[in-house]
Design an enzyme around this catalytic site. Structure first.
Site, PDB file in Angstrom:
ATOM      1  NE  ARG A  60      64.963  34.466  65.707  1.00 36.86           N
ATOM      2  CZ  ARG A  60      65.264  35.134  64.581  1.00 36.86           C
ATOM      3  NH1 ARG A  60      66.399  34.913  63.962  1.00 36.86           N
ATOM      4  NH2 ARG A  60      64.431  36.024  64.102  1.00 36.86           N
ATOM      5  CE1 TYR A  61      69.582  31.684  66.097  1.00 39.30           C
ATOM      6  CE2 TYR A  61      69.641  34.054  66.425  1.00 39.30           C
ATOM      7  CZ  TYR A  61      69.415  32.965  65.612  1.00 39.30           C
ATOM      8  OH  TYR A  61      69.017  33.161  64.322  1.00 39.30           O
ATOM      9  NE  ARG A  64      73.921  34.888  68.122  1.00 39.00           N
ATOM     10  CZ  ARG A  64      73.809  33.608  67.789  1.00 39.00           C
ATOM     11  NH1 ARG A  64      73.962  32.653  68.689  1.00 39.00           N
ATOM     12  NH2 ARG A  64      73.524  33.275  66.538  1.00 39.00           N
ATOM     13  CB  CYS A  73      66.176  55.225  62.513  1.00 40.97           C
ATOM     14  SG  CYS A  73      66.105  53.497  63.008  1.00 40.97           S
ATOM     15  CB  CYS A  77      65.988  52.188  55.615  1.00 40.41           C
ATOM     16  SG  CYS A  77      67.420  52.736  56.578  1.00 40.41           S
ATOM     17  CB  CYS A  80      62.858  49.550  57.839  1.00 46.52           C
ATOM     18  SG  CYS A  80      63.092  49.039  59.550  1.00 46.52           S
ATOM     19  NE  ARG A  82      63.491  44.188  64.881  1.00 46.40           N
ATOM     20  CZ  ARG A  82      64.814  44.054  65.001  1.00 46.40           C
ATOM     21  NH1 ARG A  82      65.603  45.106  64.830  1.00 46.40           N
ATOM     22  NH2 ARG A  82      65.341  42.900  65.313  1.00 46.40           N
ATOM     23  CG  ASP A 238      64.159  39.866  56.804  1.00 46.34           C
ATOM     24  OD1 ASP A 238      64.373  38.655  56.638  1.00 46.34           O
ATOM     25  OD2 ASP A 238      64.892  40.610  57.483  1.00 46.34           O
ATOM     26  CG  ASP A 275      65.992  36.115  60.171  1.00 44.15           C
ATOM     27  OD1 ASP A 275      65.448  35.164  60.774  1.00 44.15           O
ATOM     28  OD2 ASP A 275      66.623  37.018  60.736  1.00 44.15           O
ATOM     29  CE  LYS A 282      70.629  37.037  61.926  1.00 40.88           C
ATOM     30  NZ  LYS A 282      69.520  37.585  62.677  1.00 40.88           N
TER      31      LYS A 282
HETATM   32  C1  LIG Z   1      69.944  38.098  63.908  1.00 39.40           C
HETATM   33  C2  LIG Z   1      69.672  37.869  65.336  1.00 39.40           C
HETATM   34  C3  LIG Z   1      70.717  37.651  66.242  1.00 39.40           C
HETATM   35  C4  LIG Z   1      72.172  37.671  65.825  1.00 39.40           C
HETATM   36  O1  LIG Z   1      72.494  36.591  65.047  1.00 39.40           O
HETATM   37  P1  LIG Z   1      74.005  36.426  64.555  1.00 39.40           P
HETATM   38  O2  LIG Z   1      73.920  35.298  63.596  1.00 39.40           O
HETATM   39  O3  LIG Z   1      74.819  36.131  65.782  1.00 39.40           O
HETATM   40  O4  LIG Z   1      74.421  37.711  63.939  1.00 39.40           O
HETATM   41  C5  LIG Z   1      70.404  37.407  67.552  1.00 39.40           C
HETATM   42  N1  LIG Z   1      69.132  37.381  67.990  1.00 39.40           N
HETATM   43  C6  LIG Z   1      68.105  37.581  67.141  1.00 39.40           C
HETATM   44  C7  LIG Z   1      66.732  37.517  67.679  1.00 39.40           C
HETATM   45  C8  LIG Z   1      68.337  37.842  65.791  1.00 39.40           C
HETATM   46  O5  LIG Z   1      67.303  38.057  64.968  1.00 39.40           O
HETATM   47  S1  SF4 Z   2      66.719  49.535  58.422  1.00 36.25           S
HETATM   48 FE1  SF4 Z   2      65.086  50.228  59.843  1.00 36.25          FE
HETATM   49  S2  SF4 Z   2      65.950  50.019  61.899  1.00 36.25           S
HETATM   50 FE2  SF4 Z   2      67.661  49.954  60.435  1.00 36.25          FE
HETATM   51  S3  SF4 Z   2      68.376  52.070  60.294  1.00 36.25           S
HETATM   52 FE3  SF4 Z   2      66.908  51.776  58.630  1.00 36.25          FE
HETATM   53  S4  SF4 Z   2      64.921  52.446  59.487  1.00 36.25           S
HETATM   54 FE4  SF4 Z   2      66.319  52.139  61.216  1.00 36.25          FE
END
Ligand SMILES: *Cc1c(COP(=O)(O)O)cnc(C)c1O
Ligand code: SF4
Length: 327
Positions: A60-61, A64, A73, A77, A80, A82, A238, A275, A282
């Site tokens: 996305r960036y 990175r 996991c 949680c 979560c 995801r 989220d 986000d 974010k």
């Molecule tokens: C959150 C996230 C990151 C990391 O973002 P930082 O602001 O550097 O912590 C990188 N890629 C994706 C897709 C993300 O959702």
């Molecule tokens: S928030 Fe989701 S991905 Fe993160 S540790 Fe908990 S269950 Fe695993």
């Protein structure tokens, strides 16, 4: 859309801790309200899919990428973001090969972030880190994990497998939501990573009934700094389907962040972030990026696009809006 039924999974460590701590119990005990669907729910609240050129890789960036080797996991949680995927099959070996080729072909990628799922539960971690260390353009590797909270003894065993000498720096972003999670065992796991030369930061999700007040968060952030862990992000929750009962209004989160600013050492302050739903990234949840509108908020993404964000957890869909004429 009916939210996914995330299987119950609680480690023995957390099960015991939940008996002593209500805020811990609330994060891991399944709740009938997880079946509640609301109009603004998303399966993929932060839009991973919109930026995923390959399975398990989110770019996305420019500088990175996120790699999701495993979706497993050590505990689940309930909030979560995801939760539509956690517990499912992660990347195959061939998909990891392809993702590493993608990274190696793009020297503008300076950081690889292992997320998931919990990367520390992947048996391929050691070789994966070694392969990333061999890509010269990568300055540091970041691992997002909750294993030191979920299963501290296992986290200590994983820390022991980390190499003592590395080229790229290793950063560990530990997900912690309440000071009760920082048990002596979890603190020992934190020290095990520090002893291996890893730099530790934390991320916290703002959760209704768990940590949505300034005193609770101040206690957490002080405890983290005391353990040598720099509070990095406080995430606005989220809008994942099935997590409505954990959501906090943005106005309340901003008031809490301001109260923390007034009372807490700068080193103990995380950045409160939102986000933007739909994969827009974010941003700081402060006035710099998020401003009040007639019926909620307008969030400005770093690409200049503007997005409506509802005032309260229950209100309308998130939609694209025209940018303001001025400013
Ligand atoms: C959150 C996230 C990151 C990391 O973002 P930082 O602001 O550097 O912590 C990188 N890629 C994706 C897709 C993300 O959702
Ligand atoms: S928030 Fe989701 S991905 Fe993160 S540790 Fe908990 S269950 Fe695993």
């Amino acid at each position: 859309m009916t939210p996914r039924d995330l299987p119950e999974l609680i480690s023995p460590h957390l099960r015991a801790l939940a008996e002593r701590s209500e805020p811990v119990a609330r994060q891991f005990a399944p709740d009938a309200r997880e079946a509640v669907a609301t109009p603004d729910d998303r399966d993929d609240p932060i839009g991973d899919a919109a930026h995923s050129p390959l399975p398990g890789l989110v770019h996305r960036y420019p500088d990175r990428v996120l790699l999701l080797p495993t979706l497993g996991c050590a505990s689940h949680c309930r909030f979560c973001f995801r939760r539509d995927r956690v517990g499912a099959k992660g990347m195959s070996d061939a998909e990891i090969d392809d993702a590493l080729d993608y990274v190696a072909d793009r020297p503008e990628i300076r950081e690889v972030i292992l997320s998931g799922g919990d990367p520390l539960t992947d048996p391929r971690l050691e070789t994966l880190l070694a392969r990333l260390d061999a890509i010269d353009a990568i300055d540091w590797v970041r691992i997002h994990t909750r294993l030191a909270v979920h299963d501290p003894k296992r986290a200590i065993r994983v820390a022991a497998t980390l190499p003592d000498v590395r080229r790229a720096a290793l950063w560990v972003a530990l997900h912690v939501n309440h000071a009760d999670e920082l048990t002596p065992e979890t603190r020992a796991a934190i020290r095990a990573f520090q002893a291996k030369g890893a730099f530790l930061v934390s991320q916290t999700v703002l959760l209704k009934g768990v940590n949505d007040d300034a005193d609770t968060l101040a206690a957490l952030f002080r405890a983290l700094v005391g353990a040598g862990v720099k509070p990095y992000y406080l995430h606005h929750p989220d809008r994942a389907a099935g997590t409505e009962h954990y959501r906090v209004p943005l106005a309340k989160g901003r008031a809490i962040a301001e109260a923390l600013r007034a009372t807490l050492s700068g080193i103990a302050q995380p950045t409160y972030v939102l986000d933007i739903p739909g994969g827009h990234g974010k941003v700081w949840a402060t006035d710099a990026f998020v401003t009040p509108s007639a019926n909620g908020w307008i969030a400005r993404a770093t690409d200049g696009s503007h997005h409506a964000y509802p005032a309260d957890p229950e209100t309308a869909m998130v939609t694209e809006v025209a940018p303001a004429e001025t400013k």
